[in-house]
Design a protein around this motif. Structure first.
Motif, mmCIF file in Angstrom:
data_model
loop_
_atom_site.group_PDB
_atom_site.id
_atom_site.type_symbol
_atom_site.label_atom_id
_atom_site.label_comp_id
_atom_site.label_asym_id
_atom_site.label_seq_id
_atom_site.Cartn_x
_atom_site.Cartn_y
_atom_site.Cartn_z
ATOM 1 N N ARG A 40 24.913 31.149 -20.335
ATOM 2 C CA ARG A 40 25.961 32.367 -20.703
ATOM 3 C C ARG A 40 26.152 32.681 -22.040
ATOM 4 N NH1 ARG A 40 28.354 27.678 -18.600
ATOM 5 N NH2 ARG A 40 29.790 27.180 -20.208
ATOM 6 N N ARG A 44 26.277 36.871 -22.787
ATOM 7 C CA ARG A 44 27.369 37.362 -23.682
ATOM 8 C C ARG A 44 26.836 38.171 -24.912
ATOM 9 N NH1 ARG A 44 29.924 32.476 -22.753
ATOM 10 N NH2 ARG A 44 29.109 31.572 -24.599
ATOM 11 N N ALA A 109 32.387 39.551 -15.503
ATOM 12 C CA ALA A 109 33.426 39.365 -16.308
ATOM 13 C C ALA A 109 33.969 38.221 -16.724
ATOM 14 C CB ALA A 109 34.372 40.313 -15.624
ATOM 15 N N LEU A 110 34.059 37.384 -15.923
ATOM 16 C CA LEU A 110 34.661 35.932 -16.231
ATOM 17 C C LEU A 110 33.779 35.527 -17.491
ATOM 18 C CD1 LEU A 110 35.416 34.460 -12.655
ATOM 19 C CD2 LEU A 110 36.934 34.966 -14.403
ATOM 20 N N LEU A 112 31.995 36.929 -19.505
ATOM 21 C CA LEU A 112 31.713 37.517 -20.915
ATOM 22 C C LEU A 112 33.296 37.323 -21.474
ATOM 23 C CD1 LEU A 112 30.320 40.956 -19.699
ATOM 24 C CD2 LEU A 112 29.356 38.979 -20.812
ATOM 25 N N ASP A 113 34.167 37.116 -20.602
ATOM 26 C CA ASP A 113 35.450 36.617 -21.224
ATOM 27 C C ASP A 113 35.701 35.258 -21.826
ATOM 28 O OD1 ASP A 113 36.458 39.476 -21.056
ATOM 29 O OD2 ASP A 113 37.705 39.103 -19.182
ATOM 30 N N GLU A 114 34.849 34.557 -21.434
ATOM 31 C CA GLU A 114 34.985 32.978 -21.711
ATOM 32 C C GLU A 114 35.173 32.518 -23.288
ATOM 33 O OE1 GLU A 114 32.285 29.070 -20.755
ATOM 34 O OE2 GLU A 114 31.089 30.957 -21.078
ATOM 35 N N GLU A 115 34.747 33.400 -23.951
ATOM 36 C CA GLU A 115 34.723 33.018 -25.413
ATOM 37 C C GLU A 115 35.832 33.579 -26.132
ATOM 38 O OE1 GLU A 115 33.245 30.667 -27.498
ATOM 39 O OE2 GLU A 115 32.662 30.113 -25.405
ATOM 40 N N ARG A 116 36.344 34.726 -25.436
ATOM 41 C CA ARG A 116 37.652 35.450 -25.928
ATOM 42 C C ARG A 116 38.702 34.364 -26.326
ATOM 43 N NH1 ARG A 116 38.979 40.315 -22.485
ATOM 44 N NH2 ARG A 116 40.915 39.805 -23.091
ATOM 45 N N ASP A 118 42.116 35.056 -26.089
ATOM 46 C CA ASP A 118 43.098 35.115 -25.335
ATOM 47 C C ASP A 118 42.995 34.981 -23.819
ATOM 48 O OD1 ASP A 118 41.661 37.317 -25.067
ATOM 49 O OD2 ASP A 118 43.123 38.900 -24.830
ATOM 50 N N ALA A 119 41.445 34.312 -23.546
ATOM 51 C CA ALA A 119 41.021 33.957 -22.342
ATOM 52 C C ALA A 119 41.551 32.766 -21.820
ATOM 53 C CB ALA A 119 39.569 34.240 -22.205
#
Length: 119
Positions: A40, A44, A109-110, A112-116, A118-119
């Motif tokens: 992952r 990313r 998309a899930l 790629l958003d994992e480390e944000r 606000d995710a």
């Protein structure tokens, strides 16, 4: 006298590259590939750069052996997430975002958003 322009055998490295189409991959195979945190992270990092901008050698900072890293790249190729090409002594990478999204909408998309935050 005959002239041989291509007397060197082709590199085994190039012949060993296989790329699966995301259309050939089951959801379980895609989930298994993305279940590993190192894979992952590779995905990313590739998503944040232009196609063909990152060579495999630029992932040496990841906490795995070089042989394990090669295995991770192979797994990503075999589920249609990654395309690789050799350029001189470097192996460059491209995230197959559009193709993978076409087969598994929203899954990438899930990841790629994992480390944000606000995710």
């Amino acid at each position: 006298m005959e002239h041989y322009t291509d007397v060197r055998p082709r590199s085994n490295r190039t012949r060993s590259l296989t790329h699966a189409s995301p259309l050939e991959v089951s959801l379980q195979e895609a989930l298994d590939a993305l279940g590993d945190p190192i894979r992952r992270r590779i995905v990313r990092e590739l998503a944040g750069v232009p196609d063909w901008a990152r060579a495999c050698g630029t992932f040496a900072h990841l906490p795995v052996a070089k042989s394990t890293l090669s295995h991770h790249f192979s797994v990503l190729r075999n589920v249609g997430l990654l395309e690789q090409r050799d350029e001189g002594s470097r192996r460059l990478n491209r995230l197959r975002r559009d193709e993978f999204d076409g087969r598994f909408p929203g899954l990438l998309a899930l990841v790629l958003d994992e480390e944000r935050p606000d995710a």
